[in-house]
Design an enzyme around this catalytic site. Sequence first.
Site, PDB file in Angstrom:
ATOM      1  N   ASP A 183      11.410 -24.677  11.418  1.00 29.32           N
ATOM      2  CA  ASP A 183      10.486 -25.807  11.247  1.00 29.32           C
ATOM      3  C   ASP A 183      10.004 -26.373  12.580  1.00 29.32           C
ATOM      4  OD1 ASP A 183      13.122 -26.789  11.842  1.00 29.32           O
ATOM      5  OD2 ASP A 183      12.472 -28.787  11.225  1.00 29.32           O
ATOM      6  N   ASP A 191      18.691 -27.080   9.547  1.00 28.45           N
ATOM      7  CA  ASP A 191      18.087 -28.408   9.458  1.00 28.45           C
ATOM      8  C   ASP A 191      16.570 -28.294   9.381  1.00 28.45           C
ATOM      9  OD1 ASP A 191      20.494 -30.072   9.688  1.00 28.45           O
ATOM     10  OD2 ASP A 191      20.633 -29.227  11.698  1.00 28.45           O
ATOM     11  N   ASP A 246      16.832 -20.981  10.126  1.00 26.36           N
ATOM     12  CA  ASP A 246      17.313 -22.267  10.611  1.00 26.36           C
ATOM     13  C   ASP A 246      17.915 -23.041   9.436  1.00 26.36           C
ATOM     14  OD1 ASP A 246      17.724 -24.395  12.345  1.00 26.36           O
ATOM     15  OD2 ASP A 246      15.678 -25.154  12.148  1.00 26.36           O
TER      16      ASP A 246
END
Length: 289
Positions: A231, A29, A27
Amino acid sequence: MSRRSVATATITPVDDWFDNIETVLCDLDGVIWLAHQPIAGSAEAIANLRAANRRVLFVTNNSASTLDDHERALAAVGIPSRGDVLGSASAAALLVEPGQRVLVAAGPGVVEALERRGAQTVANTGAAIDGHVDAVVVGMHRDFDYGRLAVAASAARACGRLIGTNSDSTFPTPTGLLPGGGSILAAVASASGIDPVIAGKPFAPMAALVESTLGAGRDGLDPGRIVMVGDRPETDGRFAARLCCRFALVRTGVTAPGDVVDAAQRVDLDVDDLAAVARRLVTAGASEQ
């Protein structure tokens, strides 16, 4: 109570699965950066993974930026990525057909992806549109307002097709969480009464994009050789589950240190950051030699 508090997550005991990993789905961000401000150690982590012969693909629900924008931003923080970025805009474009007319309530990345697909794009300026559209695609855009909501909802009702690039209600920044593309999509879905089809993680169109990029090969895709690093368990973790691959949770974005993760969500590795993931994988690779 923490910002997100439910039952304690079940962490799969560490075994030799690290040795098998060949591809890292990463990922952006909350893992590489926060609003394009690099997270400490992320660039070095990517370099170390590549040096250890792990392929890295950046799998992001950020649909606002074009692929070139993503690649330039990654280069600016020291990460070459030409051809290695897979975005939810590209996944959304797979849901329309060449020649179809599509109202775009989203950013430049969606326009780019749809036009590459051969679709005709119609910008949502908040003014009435001429003629019909075959679909409405909604993603993150910062000029969203009541007028654009009204036009998108009306068009979605008329054509009966609402596509969202992602369902993420927020995204992480250095100063905290901000509304994400999923919040905009929820507004259009509520106002139109149309249930959206969602393209990005953790849904099937993004999985299809990853699978086609990696290539099935004669024996099919081997999920035991892939790890998803993210996240957000409800997005990245569920995406790993869809791909039947491993999930490494990092706590540099939406999931902060101390946040408790849903016990139903499988987490194979729970560490501070991407650098810690890279250390485990690189150490495993070194032990094989």
